[in-house]
Scaffold this motif. Structure first.
Motif, PDB file in Angstrom:
ATOM      1  N   MET A   1      32.656   0.989 -34.913  1.00 21.87           N
ATOM      2  CA  MET A   1      32.541  -0.230 -35.697  1.00 21.87           C
ATOM      3  C   MET A   1      31.137  -0.814 -35.556  1.00 21.87           C
ATOM      4  N   ILE A   2      30.599  -1.248 -36.675  1.00 26.90           N
ATOM      5  CA  ILE A   2      29.370  -2.040 -36.691  1.00 26.90           C
ATOM      6  C   ILE A   2      29.778  -3.460 -37.056  1.00 26.90           C
ATOM      7  N   LEU A   3      29.358  -4.438 -36.274  1.00 25.20           N
ATOM      8  CA  LEU A   3      29.856  -5.806 -36.415  1.00 25.20           C
ATOM      9  C   LEU A   3      28.702  -6.774 -36.658  1.00 25.20           C
ATOM     10  N   VAL A   4      28.739  -7.421 -37.818  1.00 19.14           N
ATOM     11  CA  VAL A   4      27.651  -8.313 -38.222  1.00 19.14           C
ATOM     12  C   VAL A   4      28.244  -9.590 -38.817  1.00 19.14           C
ATOM     13  N   GLY A   5      27.565 -10.715 -38.582  1.00 22.20           N
ATOM     14  CA  GLY A   5      27.980 -11.979 -39.160  1.00 22.20           C
ATOM     15  C   GLY A   5      27.262 -12.256 -40.468  1.00 22.20           C
ATOM     16  N   LEU A   6      27.936 -12.963 -41.354  1.00 19.09           N
ATOM     17  CA  LEU A   6      27.383 -13.382 -42.645  1.00 19.09           C
ATOM     18  C   LEU A   6      27.638 -14.870 -42.813  1.00 19.09           C
ATOM     19  N   THR A   7      26.588 -15.611 -43.132  1.00 21.65           N
ATOM     20  CA  THR A   7      26.761 -17.046 -43.319  1.00 21.65           C
ATOM     21  C   THR A   7      25.831 -17.543 -44.408  1.00 21.65           C
ATOM     22  N   GLY A   8      26.025 -18.791 -44.790  1.00 21.14           N
ATOM     23  CA  GLY A   8      25.215 -19.436 -45.818  1.00 21.14           C
ATOM     24  C   GLY A   8      25.809 -20.789 -46.110  1.00 21.14           C
ATOM     25  N   GLY A   9      24.995 -21.693 -46.602  1.00 16.39           N
ATOM     26  CA  GLY A   9      25.477 -23.029 -46.904  1.00 16.39           C
ATOM     27  C   GLY A   9      26.425 -23.041 -48.090  1.00 16.39           C
ATOM     28  N   ILE A  10      27.172 -24.110 -48.220  1.00 15.79           N
ATOM     29  CA  ILE A  10      28.077 -24.267 -49.351  1.00 15.79           C
ATOM     30  C   ILE A  10      27.281 -24.182 -50.657  1.00 15.79           C
ATOM     31  N   GLY A  11      27.790 -23.381 -51.588  1.00 17.31           N
ATOM     32  CA  GLY A  11      27.097 -23.207 -52.854  1.00 17.31           C
ATOM     33  C   GLY A  11      25.984 -22.181 -52.834  1.00 17.31           C
ATOM     34  N   SER A  12      25.826 -21.460 -51.734  1.00 17.10           N
ATOM     35  CA  SER A  12      24.744 -20.481 -51.631  1.00 17.10           C
ATOM     36  C   SER A  12      25.077 -19.153 -52.316  1.00 17.10           C
ATOM     37  N   GLY A  13      26.356 -18.925 -52.601  1.00 15.12           N
ATOM     38  CA  GLY A  13      26.758 -17.644 -53.175  1.00 15.12           C
ATOM     39  C   GLY A  13      27.087 -16.601 -52.134  1.00 15.12           C
ATOM     40  N   LYS A  14      27.481 -17.067 -50.964  1.00 13.94           N
ATOM     41  CA  LYS A  14      27.843 -16.148 -49.879  1.00 13.94           C
ATOM     42  C   LYS A  14      28.973 -15.204 -50.295  1.00 13.94           C
ATOM     43  N   SER A  15      29.935 -15.709 -51.035  1.00 14.67           N
ATOM     44  CA  SER A  15      31.060 -14.871 -51.459  1.00 14.67           C
ATOM     45  C   SER A  15      30.603 -13.749 -52.383  1.00 14.67           C
ATOM     46  N   THR A  16      29.592 -14.010 -53.187  1.00 13.48           N
ATOM     47  CA  THR A  16      29.051 -12.979 -54.073  1.00 13.48           C
ATOM     48  C   THR A  16      28.445 -11.848 -53.253  1.00 13.48           C
ATOM     49  N   VAL A  17      27.667 -12.211 -52.243  1.00  7.70           N
ATOM     50  CA  VAL A  17      27.066 -11.202 -51.366  1.00  7.70           C
ATOM     51  C   VAL A  17      28.156 -10.440 -50.626  1.00  7.70           C
ATOM     52  N   SER A  18      29.144 -11.143 -50.139  1.00  7.24           N
ATOM     53  CA  SER A  18      30.257 -10.516 -49.425  1.00  7.24           C
ATOM     54  C   SER A  18      30.964  -9.495 -50.320  1.00  7.24           C
ATOM     55  N   ALA A  19      31.186  -9.856 -51.581  1.00  5.99           N
ATOM     56  CA  ALA A  19      31.864  -8.944 -52.510  1.00  5.99           C
ATOM     57  C   ALA A  19      31.020  -7.706 -52.786  1.00  5.99           C
ATOM     58  N   ARG A  20      29.695  -7.877 -52.876  1.00  2.27           N
ATOM     59  CA  ARG A  20      28.811  -6.719 -53.099  1.00  2.27           C
ATOM     60  C   ARG A  20      28.869  -5.775 -51.895  1.00  2.27           C
ATOM     61  N   LEU A  21      28.941  -6.330 -50.700  1.00  2.00           N
ATOM     62  CA  LEU A  21      29.043  -5.493 -49.499  1.00  2.00           C
ATOM     63  C   LEU A  21      30.400  -4.787 -49.437  1.00  2.00           C
ATOM     64  N   ALA A  22      31.448  -5.494 -49.817  1.00  2.00           N
ATOM     65  CA  ALA A  22      32.776  -4.872 -49.845  1.00  2.00           C
ATOM     66  C   ALA A  22      32.794  -3.694 -50.810  1.00  2.00           C
ATOM     67  N   ALA A  23      32.094  -3.827 -51.935  1.00  2.00           N
ATOM     68  CA  ALA A  23      32.043  -2.746 -52.917  1.00  2.00           C
ATOM     69  C   ALA A  23      31.352  -1.507 -52.360  1.00  2.00           C
ATOM     70  N   ARG A  24      30.520  -1.696 -51.357  1.00  2.00           N
ATOM     71  CA  ARG A  24      29.843  -0.562 -50.718  1.00  2.00           C
ATOM     72  C   ARG A  24      30.637  -0.005 -49.546  1.00  2.00           C
ATOM     73  N   GLY A  25      31.765  -0.607 -49.243  1.00  2.00           N
ATOM     74  CA  GLY A  25      32.628  -0.066 -48.201  1.00  2.00           C
ATOM     75  C   GLY A  25      32.781  -0.921 -46.967  1.00  2.00           C
TER      76      GLY A  25
END
Length: 212
Positions: A1-25
């Motif tokens: 397992m590789i374990l990394v944190g992802l954060t960003g302020g409200i309205g930053s589009g963090k969920s968009t980045v998260s979804a793009r990473l999920a699409a890559r596996g």
């Protein structure tokens, strides 16, 4: 397992980045989604919230009235502290359980945590910050999520500052541009993530303690 944190302020589009990473596996462990899971009707967390804040925080079907709870806690620091003391440990335990399920895999596991800067987590191999200017946050919250400007600015002010988040970053994703501007950054981010070493299969996650 590789374990990394992802954060960003409200309205930053963090969920968009998260979804793009999920699409890559990547396997995404979303703190907000886990929070909703541990607050399901009949759950110990929801029972404790109703005992602490009153039955008005429950809807007729037994689900959480999120806005009613928000109206109570976000103008009362002591009430907010009490809320965090109930919810954060339960979310931490469930996130740890899901991490343990992944620790013998070779997956890239992303802990999507809005308040990672405020409540740092030990054992991460890196921290990704999704960054936009404050004015962009305000504009997005007003335009896309129906906030009035004063409420948007108040919510932003309650989180860590932009500079505080950036100071913790190992990789910064600039999400202030058009959606197509993200793709080359996500490619670089994925290359970085997959270059990180695997954690040992007996890795033991540590639940962070919220700051008081």
């Amino acid at each position: 397992m590789i374990l990394v944190g992802l954060t960003g302020g409200i309205g930053s589009g963090k969920s968009t980045v998260s979804a793009r990473l999920a699409a890559r596996g990547a396997v995404i462990l979303d703190a907000d989604a886990i929070t909703r899971d541990v607050q399901m009707p009949g759950s110990p967390v929801l029972i404790e919230l109703a005992e602490r804040f009153g039955p008005e925080v429950l809807a007729a079907d037994g689900s959480l009235q999120r806005q009613a709870l928000a109206d109570i806690v976000f103008t009362d620091p002591e009430a907010l502290k009490a809320l965090n003391a109930i919810v954060h440990p339960a979310v931490g335990r469930e996130m740890n359980r899901r991490m343990i399920e992944q620790r013998t895999t070779t997956n890239v596991v992303i802990l999507d945590i809005p308040l990672l800067t405020e409540n740092p987590r030990e054992g991460l191999q890196g921290r990704i910050v999704v960054d936009v200017p404050v004015e962009t946050q305000v504009e997005r919250l007003v335009k896309h999520r129906g906030f009035d400007e004063a409420d948007a600015r108040a919510r932003i002010a309650r989180q860590a500052s932009r500079d505080e988040r950036l100071a913790t970053a190992d990789f910064v994703v600039d999400n202030s541009g058009a959606p197509e501007d993200l793709e080359p950054q996500i490619d670089r981010l994925w290359n970085w993530l997959t270059s990180l070493p695997q954690l040992p299969a007996d890795y033991e996650p540590v639940t962070p303690k919220p700051k008081t």
